[in-house]
Design a protein around this motif. Structure first.
Motif, PDB file in Angstrom:
ATOM      1  N   ASN A 186      -0.136 -14.406   7.695  1.00  0.00           N
ATOM      2  CA  ASN A 186      -0.375 -15.828   7.938  1.00  0.00           C
ATOM      3  C   ASN A 186      -1.762 -16.063   8.514  1.00  0.00           C
ATOM      4  O   ASN A 186      -2.461 -16.998   8.110  1.00  0.00           O
ATOM      5  CB  ASN A 186       0.689 -16.383   8.890  1.00  0.00           C
ATOM      6  N   ILE A 187      -2.169 -15.230   9.451  1.00  0.00           N
ATOM      7  CA  ILE A 187      -3.485 -15.394  10.067  1.00  0.00           C
ATOM      8  C   ILE A 187      -4.593 -15.117   9.049  1.00  0.00           C
ATOM      9  O   ILE A 187      -5.609 -15.816   8.999  1.00  0.00           O
ATOM     10  CB  ILE A 187      -3.606 -14.494  11.310  1.00  0.00           C
ATOM     11  N   ALA A 188      -4.387 -14.139   8.191  1.00  0.00           N
ATOM     12  CA  ALA A 188      -5.391 -13.811   7.167  1.00  0.00           C
ATOM     13  C   ALA A 188      -5.626 -14.989   6.223  1.00  0.00           C
ATOM     14  O   ALA A 188      -6.748 -15.216   5.767  1.00  0.00           O
ATOM     15  CB  ALA A 188      -4.945 -12.578   6.384  1.00  0.00           C
ATOM     16  N   LEU A 189      -4.573 -15.762   5.952  1.00  0.00           N
ATOM     17  CA  LEU A 189      -4.710 -16.895   5.035  1.00  0.00           C
ATOM     18  C   LEU A 189      -5.661 -17.959   5.576  1.00  0.00           C
ATOM     19  O   LEU A 189      -6.228 -18.735   4.807  1.00  0.00           O
ATOM     20  CB  LEU A 189      -3.333 -17.526   4.781  1.00  0.00           C
ATOM     21  N   GLY A 190      -5.820 -18.008   6.890  1.00  0.00           N
ATOM     22  CA  GLY A 190      -6.712 -19.001   7.488  1.00  0.00           C
ATOM     23  C   GLY A 190      -8.117 -18.499   7.727  1.00  0.00           C
ATOM     24  O   GLY A 190      -8.933 -19.199   8.341  1.00  0.00           O
ATOM     25  N   MET A 191      -8.440 -17.309   7.239  1.00  0.00           N
ATOM     26  CA  MET A 191      -9.756 -16.719   7.466  1.00  0.00           C
ATOM     27  C   MET A 191     -10.573 -16.724   6.173  1.00  0.00           C
ATOM     28  O   MET A 191     -10.027 -16.578   5.071  1.00  0.00           O
ATOM     29  CB  MET A 191      -9.609 -15.284   7.992  1.00  0.00           C
ATOM     30  N   GLU A 192     -11.885 -16.912   6.320  1.00  0.00           N
ATOM     31  CA  GLU A 192     -12.758 -16.927   5.152  1.00  0.00           C
ATOM     32  C   GLU A 192     -12.847 -15.551   4.507  1.00  0.00           C
ATOM     33  O   GLU A 192     -12.733 -15.404   3.297  1.00  0.00           O
ATOM     34  CB  GLU A 192     -14.156 -17.406   5.562  1.00  0.00           C
ATOM     35  N   ASN A 193     -13.081 -14.540   5.331  1.00  0.00           N
ATOM     36  CA  ASN A 193     -13.199 -13.163   4.835  1.00  0.00           C
ATOM     37  C   ASN A 193     -12.358 -12.243   5.710  1.00  0.00           C
ATOM     38  O   ASN A 193     -12.882 -11.555   6.592  1.00  0.00           O
ATOM     39  CB  ASN A 193     -14.664 -12.712   4.844  1.00  0.00           C
ATOM     40  N   PRO A 194     -11.047 -12.239   5.492  1.00  0.00           N
ATOM     41  CA  PRO A 194     -10.181 -11.442   6.361  1.00  0.00           C
ATOM     42  C   PRO A 194     -10.451  -9.947   6.225  1.00  0.00           C
ATOM     43  O   PRO A 194     -10.713  -9.453   5.119  1.00  0.00           O
ATOM     44  CB  PRO A 194      -8.772 -11.793   5.875  1.00  0.00           C
ATOM     45  N   PRO A 195     -10.399  -9.217   7.331  1.00  0.00           N
ATOM     46  CA  PRO A 195     -10.576  -7.770   7.271  1.00  0.00           C
ATOM     47  C   PRO A 195      -9.316  -7.108   6.715  1.00  0.00           C
ATOM     48  O   PRO A 195      -8.309  -7.789   6.490  1.00  0.00           O
ATOM     49  CB  PRO A 195     -10.789  -7.400   8.743  1.00  0.00           C
ATOM     50  N   PRO A 196      -9.336  -5.807   6.498  1.00  0.00           N
ATOM     51  CA  PRO A 196      -8.121  -5.111   6.064  1.00  0.00           C
ATOM     52  C   PRO A 196      -6.970  -5.356   7.043  1.00  0.00           C
ATOM     53  O   PRO A 196      -7.194  -5.562   8.244  1.00  0.00           O
ATOM     54  CB  PRO A 196      -8.552  -3.638   6.043  1.00  0.00           C
ATOM     55  N   GLN A 197      -5.738  -5.348   6.531  1.00  0.00           N
ATOM     56  CA  GLN A 197      -4.570  -5.684   7.342  1.00  0.00           C
ATOM     57  C   GLN A 197      -4.468  -4.822   8.607  1.00  0.00           C
ATOM     58  O   GLN A 197      -4.146  -5.327   9.677  1.00  0.00           O
ATOM     59  CB  GLN A 197      -3.292  -5.509   6.512  1.00  0.00           C
ATOM     60  N   ARG A 198      -4.752  -3.539   8.500  1.00  0.00           N
ATOM     61  CA  ARG A 198      -4.635  -2.670   9.667  1.00  0.00           C
ATOM     62  C   ARG A 198      -5.633  -3.078  10.753  1.00  0.00           C
ATOM     63  O   ARG A 198      -5.307  -3.139  11.930  1.00  0.00           O
ATOM     64  CB  ARG A 198      -4.871  -1.206   9.253  1.00  0.00           C
ATOM     65  N   THR A 199      -6.868  -3.400  10.320  1.00  0.00           N
ATOM     66  CA  THR A 199      -7.899  -3.832  11.272  1.00  0.00           C
ATOM     67  C   THR A 199      -7.528  -5.170  11.899  1.00  0.00           C
ATOM     68  O   THR A 199      -7.657  -5.365  13.119  1.00  0.00           O
ATOM     69  CB  THR A 199      -9.258  -3.958  10.561  1.00  0.00           C
TER      70      THR A 199
ATOM     71  N   ARG B 130      -4.754 -17.382  15.868  1.00  0.00           N
ATOM     72  CA  ARG B 130      -5.578 -17.614  14.682  1.00  0.00           C
ATOM     73  C   ARG B 130      -6.870 -18.330  15.083  1.00  0.00           C
ATOM     74  O   ARG B 130      -7.951 -18.012  14.561  1.00  0.00           O
ATOM     75  CB  ARG B 130      -4.792 -18.449  13.659  1.00  0.00           C
ATOM     76  N   CYS B 131      -6.751 -19.289  16.005  1.00  0.00           N
ATOM     77  CA  CYS B 131      -7.943 -19.992  16.485  1.00  0.00           C
ATOM     78  C   CYS B 131      -8.823 -19.090  17.348  1.00  0.00           C
ATOM     79  O   CYS B 131     -10.053 -19.080  17.209  1.00  0.00           O
ATOM     80  CB  CYS B 131      -7.537 -21.226  17.289  1.00  0.00           C
ATOM     81  N   LEU B 132      -8.200 -18.331  18.238  1.00  0.00           N
ATOM     82  CA  LEU B 132      -8.981 -17.522  19.180  1.00  0.00           C
ATOM     83  C   LEU B 132      -9.761 -16.414  18.480  1.00  0.00           C
ATOM     84  O   LEU B 132     -10.809 -15.978  18.977  1.00  0.00           O
ATOM     85  CB  LEU B 132      -8.068 -16.922  20.248  1.00  0.00           C
TER      86      LEU B 132
END
Length: 507
Positions: free
Chosen positions: A102-115, A152-154
């Motif tokens: 869910n948090i990755a969906l709100g990011m422009e360039n999300p890092p790998p899931q583990r990171t 997600r905001c922080l």
């Protein structure tokens, strides 16, 4: 001595829509690290203002500055890139995905899931909001879901965090945790723009308050130096009405619920388990509980959205279990659900059409299969006038109303149909102090006239103010009802925590 420049400066910002000026030459400033409250009645212009700051709406005139530079975000992505983040009143999360997804969906360039998972764990623990990044969101409580939105905001390292009604679905313990987090952010220099109708919270948390009325700034204050009543009266521009109740004897049993059990409606719903109670004429039964413990499911069972086994639900001695919502409305059993848009009201339909949808039977708004549009308009106008719904007119779409004004419309629509049984979930969620007092008074008047009312709410102060009897929902089970008068906080806490059986054994 040099004075610190403001983080955000709003200068004579104006925004108008057809028939209404939402913001009229609004000006104020927010300092770095300041917790700044934005106060006002429903429809005062708070939501429009923060949408402009967050890039969802463009102002018609006026200017904004962020860190001394011109600030005019054309979309939320631009606002986030400038250091502005927002936690909305209604969560925007996918139940079937986990926290990290869910948090990755709100990011422009999300890092790998583990990171990302490691970062979520690190930040959430640093701010006292621990989260398991791999938990499915549908399994989280309302408070934990809000943590997802905040984290997600922080992760964006915001300089300004906007929060819209952040405590409306939180327990007192979760509110305390949230306030510790916000104070930590403030100490680190993050400014917080805080919208809430809970004025005691404003007094406890906020450094400054800007008060809006009908789109204009009408004053500023230091909340801790004011009483909640004084701030409410600044918002409404007059004396605040306090609900008054007329204690009256209760009549016969109207609604009987007998050993009602229902399976969970979905993988993330709550099963109802052996619920039994009697509801009398003139009685207000207050049902408390933390969100997600069966409130929506209980309302659906009583309203007829979900049919019930024979013998579990009866009104005036007649079995209503097999009857759907329309048939139950014909028997004067009405309901106002918690979710305003999509459940209580169709977003893209006009207020006339929304009045028609639930009022057709009781208000006789159809004839031989044809809609009596003039009568439907008259009914919508009556709701708007009686409950002071701020809208240009009944032709407006439901989604065009502020949350609080739509809530007034939804509750008013049911109250004005003269129900014999009314069940309402979160009747004053997101409405200002004046409107909340009016809604509570309408419920009290309804009961005084002989109606039987169930009020489901997470606002314990509200339930203690208007209820004759109180029960608690916990994991789909309802505690035995007890007289609300004289209940202590400890007793209520025990009931909410599922300790009603042990507590009842000592009565």
């Amino acid at each position: 001595m040099l004075t610190q420049p403001p983080l955000l400066r709003i200068d004579t910002v104006t925004k108008a829509y057809p028939g209404v000026v939402a913001n009229d030459s609004v000006s104020f400033e927010i300092q770095p690290g300041e917790v700044h409250a934005l106060l006002g009645e429903n429809g005062a212009g708070k939501s429009t203002l923060v949408k402009m700051i967050y890039g969802l709406v463009r102002p018609d005139s006026g200017t904004m500055e962020l860190n001394g530079a011109p600030f005019a975000p054309v979309e939320p992505r631009a606002a986030r890139a400038s250091g502005v983040a927002m936690v909305f009143q209604h969560f925007s999360l996918f139940d079937a995905l986990n926290v990290a997804e869910n948090i990755a969906l709100g990011m422009e360039n999300p890092p790998p899931q583990r990171t990302l998972a490691a970062r979520i764990t690190e930040v959430s623990e640093a701010y006292g909001l621990p989260l398991d990044p791999f938990r499915t969101v549908g399994d989280l409580s309302a408070g934990e879901r809000q943590r997802v939105e905040i984290i997600r905001c922080l992760l964006q390292d915001p300089k300004l965090l906007i929060m819209d009604e952040p405590t409306s679905v939180l327990t007192p313990q979760e509110v305390e945790i949230l306030f510790k987090t916000l104070n930590k952010l403030s100490d680190e220099g993050t400014a917080i723009l805080y919208i809430s109708h809970k004025l005691e919270e404003i007094r406890a948390l906020c450094d400054t308050a800007t008060v809006l009325r009908l789109g204009k700034v009408v004053g500023t204050c230091t909340p801790r130096d004011e009483t909640a009543r004084a701030m409410a009266e600044m918002m409404v521009g007059g004396t605040l009405h306090q609900p008054s109740r007329d204690r009256h004897p209760q009549g016969d049993v109207v609604l009987r619920v007998n050993d009602l059990s229902q399976p969970a409606p979905s993988a993330f719903g709550t099963a109802l388990k052996n619920i039994s109670f009697d509801l009398h004429q003139g009685e207000i039964l207050g049902i408390g509980g933390v969100a997600g413990n069966g409130q929506d499911e209980l309302l659906a069972a009583i309203s007829g959205e979900v049919l019930s086994p024979k013998g579990t639900l009866s009104v005036q001695g007649d079995d209503i279990g097999p009857l759907g919502p329309t048939a139950r409305r014909g028997l004067a059993i009405l309901a106002a659900p918690e979710e305003r848009l999509g459940h209580a009201a169709a977003p893209d339909m006009s207020l006339i059409e929304n009045a028609l949808m639930t009022g057709a039977t009781r208000e006789n708004l159809t004839s031989r299969g044809f809609i009596k549009w003039n009568d439907a308009r008259t009914f919508a106008e009556k709701i708007i006038k009686t409950f002071d719904v701020r809208t240009p007119g009944p032709d407006n779409a439901a989604r065009a109303l502020s949350g609080g004004n739509l809530q007034k419309f939804v509750v008013g629509r049911e109250v004005l149909q003269r129900p014999d049984v009314l069940v309402v979930n979160q009747p004053t969620w997101g409405v200002d102090a004046s409107a909340a007092a009016d809604i509570r008074q309408a419920i009290l008047d309804l009961a005084a006239g002989g109606a039987a009312v169930i009020v489901i709410s997470q606002d314990l102060d509200e339930l203690m103010e208007i209820s004759d009897n109180f029960a608690a929902l916990n994991e789909g089970r309802l505690s035995p009802a007890r007289p609300a008068l004289g209940l202590t906080i400890d007793e209520i806490g025990l009931m909410l925590g599922g300790g009603a059986a042990q507590e009842a054994a000592h009565v």
